[in-house]
Design an enzyme around this catalytic site. Structure first.
Site, PDB file in Angstrom:
ATOM      1  N   SER A 134      41.410 -28.728  -4.779  1.00  0.00           N
ATOM      2  CA  SER A 134      42.625 -29.528  -4.542  1.00  0.00           C
ATOM      3  C   SER A 134      42.721 -30.554  -5.661  1.00  0.00           C
ATOM      4  CB  SER A 134      42.478 -30.255  -3.198  1.00  0.00           C
ATOM      5  OG  SER A 134      43.444 -31.266  -3.061  1.00  0.00           O
ATOM      6  N   TYR A 147      37.496 -34.728   3.462  1.00  0.00           N
ATOM      7  CA  TYR A 147      38.227 -33.739   2.653  1.00  0.00           C
ATOM      8  C   TYR A 147      37.920 -33.938   1.170  1.00  0.00           C
ATOM      9  CZ  TYR A 147      42.265 -30.922   1.131  1.00  0.00           C
ATOM     10  OH  TYR A 147      43.077 -29.967   0.547  1.00  0.00           O
TER      11      TYR A 147
HETATM   12  N1  LIG Z   1      48.582 -27.052   1.397  1.00  0.00           N
HETATM   13  C1  LIG Z   1      48.243 -27.878   0.430  1.00  0.00           C
HETATM   14  O1  LIG Z   1      49.026 -28.744   0.015  1.00  0.00           O
HETATM   15  C2  LIG Z   1      46.907 -27.770  -0.233  1.00  0.00           C
HETATM   16  C3  LIG Z   1      46.712 -28.456  -1.438  1.00  0.00           C
HETATM   17  C4  LIG Z   1      45.473 -28.382  -2.062  1.00  0.00           C
HETATM   18  C5  LIG Z   1      44.478 -27.613  -1.511  1.00  0.00           C
HETATM   19  N2  LIG Z   1      44.695 -26.949  -0.339  1.00  0.00           N
HETATM   20  C6  LIG Z   1      43.596 -26.159   0.209  1.00  0.00           C
HETATM   21  O2  LIG Z   1      44.011 -24.837   0.412  1.00  0.00           O
HETATM   22  C7  LIG Z   1      43.258 -24.278   1.477  1.00  0.00           C
HETATM   23  C8  LIG Z   1      44.206 -23.594   2.435  1.00  0.00           C
HETATM   24  O3  LIG Z   1      45.069 -24.556   2.996  1.00  0.00           O
HETATM   25  P1  LIG Z   1      46.516 -24.218   3.572  1.00  0.00           P
HETATM   26  O4  LIG Z   1      47.393 -25.309   3.153  1.00  0.00           O
HETATM   27  O5  LIG Z   1      46.881 -22.817   3.258  1.00  0.00           O
HETATM   28  O6  LIG Z   1      46.241 -24.420   5.128  1.00  0.00           O
HETATM   29  P2  LIG Z   1      46.595 -23.528   6.396  1.00  0.00           P
HETATM   30  O7  LIG Z   1      46.339 -24.422   7.563  1.00  0.00           O
HETATM   31  O8  LIG Z   1      47.916 -22.871   6.265  1.00  0.00           O
HETATM   32  O9  LIG Z   1      45.482 -22.376   6.344  1.00  0.00           O
HETATM   33  C9  LIG Z   1      44.129 -22.647   6.539  1.00  0.00           C
HETATM   34  C10 LIG Z   1      43.500 -21.453   7.211  1.00  0.00           C
HETATM   35  O10 LIG Z   1      42.106 -21.746   7.405  1.00  0.00           O
HETATM   36  C11 LIG Z   1      41.753 -21.263   8.691  1.00  0.00           C
HETATM   37  N3  LIG Z   1      40.570 -21.929   9.232  1.00  0.00           N
HETATM   38  C12 LIG Z   1      40.510 -23.187   9.764  1.00  0.00           C
HETATM   39  N4  LIG Z   1      39.281 -23.413  10.247  1.00  0.00           N
HETATM   40  C13 LIG Z   1      38.553 -22.297  10.013  1.00  0.00           C
HETATM   41  C14 LIG Z   1      37.218 -21.923  10.306  1.00  0.00           C
HETATM   42  N5  LIG Z   1      36.386 -22.750  10.963  1.00  0.00           N
HETATM   43  N6  LIG Z   1      36.788 -20.706   9.902  1.00  0.00           N
HETATM   44  C15 LIG Z   1      37.648 -19.850   9.291  1.00  0.00           C
HETATM   45  N7  LIG Z   1      38.925 -20.146   9.012  1.00  0.00           N
HETATM   46  C16 LIG Z   1      39.373 -21.348   9.366  1.00  0.00           C
HETATM   47  C17 LIG Z   1      42.977 -21.528   9.547  1.00  0.00           C
HETATM   48  O11 LIG Z   1      42.969 -20.772  10.750  1.00  0.00           O
HETATM   49  C18 LIG Z   1      44.099 -21.175   8.602  1.00  0.00           C
HETATM   50  O12 LIG Z   1      44.472 -19.822   8.715  1.00  0.00           O
HETATM   51  C19 LIG Z   1      42.436 -25.417   2.093  1.00  0.00           C
HETATM   52  O13 LIG Z   1      41.114 -25.364   1.609  1.00  0.00           O
HETATM   53  C20 LIG Z   1      43.134 -26.646   1.568  1.00  0.00           C
HETATM   54  O14 LIG Z   1      42.261 -27.728   1.440  1.00  0.00           O
HETATM   55  C21 LIG Z   1      45.889 -27.012   0.310  1.00  0.00           C
END
Ligand SMILES: NC(=O)c1ccc[n+]([C@@H]2O[C@H](COP(=O)([O-])OP(=O)(O)OC[C@H]3O[C@@H](n4cnc5c(N)ncnc54)[C@H](O)[C@@H]3O)[C@@H](O)[C@H]2O)c1
Length: 252
Positions: A134, A147
């Site tokens: 991130s 985080y």
């Molecule tokens: N959305 C953003 O703005 C953003 C920005 C930077 C980084 N990220 C990173 O991207 C990644 C995905 O985030 P996203 O925005 O797609 O979120 P999201 O909530 O859409 O997806 C996250 C997924 O992780 C799964 N998950 C949660 N706990 C879990 C567990 N214990 N075991 C297995 N799976 C589990 C959830 O069920 C979900 O399907 C994360 O690591 C997040 O930190 C997101």
């Protein structure tokens, strides 16, 4: 370069789903891992891949995921460490069990999955590991201690394993996005709108995009495209790097 075996964690939603779709679209065999079973099964079926129900905050689940992928497809060539959650809370109130959970899921699981997938990649003389970090792997913001600690740790894991993988044809890179339009961000928009008593649009423009030069949310497919690039031959000499997709946030 098609027909590789790609394990994507947190693939039932958001970025992980977009990554799985991009990899499947290039002809790779995808293994979708997620704690969310219904959506995970549905998407894996649609993509012709395998779904493995996994709570990756548990060590044994990490081992079982790699075992299941190798049992189905014979190897693991690509690993995308993506599963993650957010919790926004001042440090003196931050629940200790939440800290443990987030570090387990977002730092220990990527380490364990790397460790278990490594022998297959080493044996093949080819591997691609992409860690979805991130912009918070590079910068801090208040109230996100677990985080940001996990994501900074992930940057260290990326660089260390990149050094170790060089001799074996394994590259390890991180992608550092700013705000991507996913359910994770949608929940933050909602809670911040309530906390500050302002409309959702104001949360996006005045808080989330405040530091951005390009004033829009990133689409999940843009992260999927970046993963494809890092897995391609064009990126064969990229390792240990952070691919920052942050609309200009960290340029200032
Ligand atoms: N959305 C953003 O703005 C953003 C920005 C930077 C980084 N990220 C990173 O991207 C990644 C995905 O985030 P996203 O925005 O797609 O979120 P999201 O909530 O859409 O997806 C996250 C997924 O992780 C799964 N998950 C949660 N706990 C879990 C567990 N214990 N075991 C297995 N799976 C589990 C959830 O069920 C979900 O399907 C994360 O690591 C997040 O930190 C997101």
């Amino acid at each position: 370069m098609a027909g590789k075996v790609a394990v994507v964690t947190g693939a039932a939603s958001g970025i992980g789903l977009a990554v799985a779709e991009a990899l499947a679209g290039q002809g790779h065999r995808v293994v979708l891992a997620d704690v969310s079973e219904e959506a995970g099964r549905e998407h894996a079926g649609r993509l012709g891949g395998l779904f493995v129900k996994s709570d990756l905050s548990k060590r044994e689940a990490c081992r079982e995921l790699i075992v299941a992928a190798a049992a189905e497809y014979g190897s693991v060539d690509i690993l995308v460490n993506n599963a993650g959650v957010q919790h926004v809370c001042p440090v003196e109130e931050f629940p200790e069990e939440k800290w443990d959970f987030m570090i387990s899921l977002m730092l220990t699981a990527p380490f364990l999955l790397t460790r278990y997938a490594w022998p297959y990649m080493k044996q093949n003389g080819w591997g691609r590991i992409v860690n979805i970090s991130s912009v918070h792997g590079l910068r801090a913001s208040e109230f996100k201690s677990a985080y940001i600690s996990a994501k900074h740790g992930m940057m260290g894991l990326t660089k260390t394993t990149a050094l170790e993988g060089g001799a074996h044809g394994i590259t390890v890179n991180a992608i550092c996005p700013a705000y991507v339009r996913t359910p994770l961000v949608d929940n933050q928009i909602e809670s911040q709108a309530q906390t500050h008593g302002i409309p959702r649009e104001a949360v996006i423009s005045d808080i989330m995009l405040k530091k951005a030069a390009i004033k829009r949310l990133i689409e999940p497919g843009e992260i999927g495209a970046a993963v494809l690039f890092l897995c391609s031959d064009a990126a064969a000499c990229m390792t240990g790097s952070d691919l920052t997709i942050d609309c200009g946030w960290t340029a200032a």
